[in-house]
Design a protein around this motif. Sequence first.
Motif: not given
Length: 322
Positions: A210-211, A283-285, A306-308
């Motif tokens: 999930k990035t 960049p971040g969650e 959720a993803f990054l």
Amino acid sequence: EEYPWINNRAKDNPFRRYETYFQVQQPAPIKFTDLKEIVEVDLSYDSLPVQIRHDYFKLNDNEVIVPVTLQFRDRDLTFKEENGSHVARIGIYGVITSLTNRIITEFDDEVSLAYAPEELHRRLTESSLYQKLLSVKGNMRYKLDLVVKDLNSGNIGVVRKAIIPPDFGENQLAMSPPVLSGFIQQLPEAPPQDKMFVLGDIWIRPQVDKTFFVNDPLGIYLQVYNAALDQTTSRPSLEVTYRVRKDGELLVENTDREGGSIQYFSEQRIVLINALYLTNFAPGEYSLEIQVKDLISDQETSATDAFLVKEPDRQFTASKTP
């Protein structure tokens, strides 16, 4: 037509073939008996890192499709030169058992990666995927055991997961967990045989970790069940809202009331596909919320994930070919 890409005639149902596929599928002899023994004696290995995700989609009132996706970092594999190419080989064994240890289904497979010498250095910064489509009865709990082996080095990884299909119900609006992807493409037609990363007539490669990189598209795939169809038009009427938040703050809210997210519908399911673009995302969650309202039955359902987001590697940029 309002939905020129949709055809909901039963004979065109891209999911109908799975009913037959799982019924006639015969268990093949297990080739990697050494990997099966690792499961039987409950051993643990972690010399070959592997990430796993599994998803759930309703097949019919009794069965659930479970795509299981594995992700390997190419740098964790051992490549040997074969006929001018660098080749890595992986053995895979998997088994789903009931809580009473009855084998529901088992499989094994051998996959290989081959790169030209000039590609290898770049590819070692990337990852490779494998997927197996499985089927289980709904409303039951299972255990999935997976063993992977680098056939060149002998390194082994073991993963154990609980398989708990959700209750999609019969009369209540429900949805599958969303799949986040960096690559979604509609095929001209559903392939006649099972094919990795294909659901119905959609080629979708899950983003296992999930990035996503800054400015990447965030592809979203999900299915909706038990939606009402208009008695006059035989079409659904949905309001689908996509929200992205960071630390609780709402950053994106897109609402589709015109059916633009609908890729396919029938009495059994509605397939929704959308893409959010991560332009200028720091960049971040982040968290993703999808809310679906059936405007005919006045029911609602929702799901979150959720993803990054991260900056792309300055030295190498992954080539995301399917």
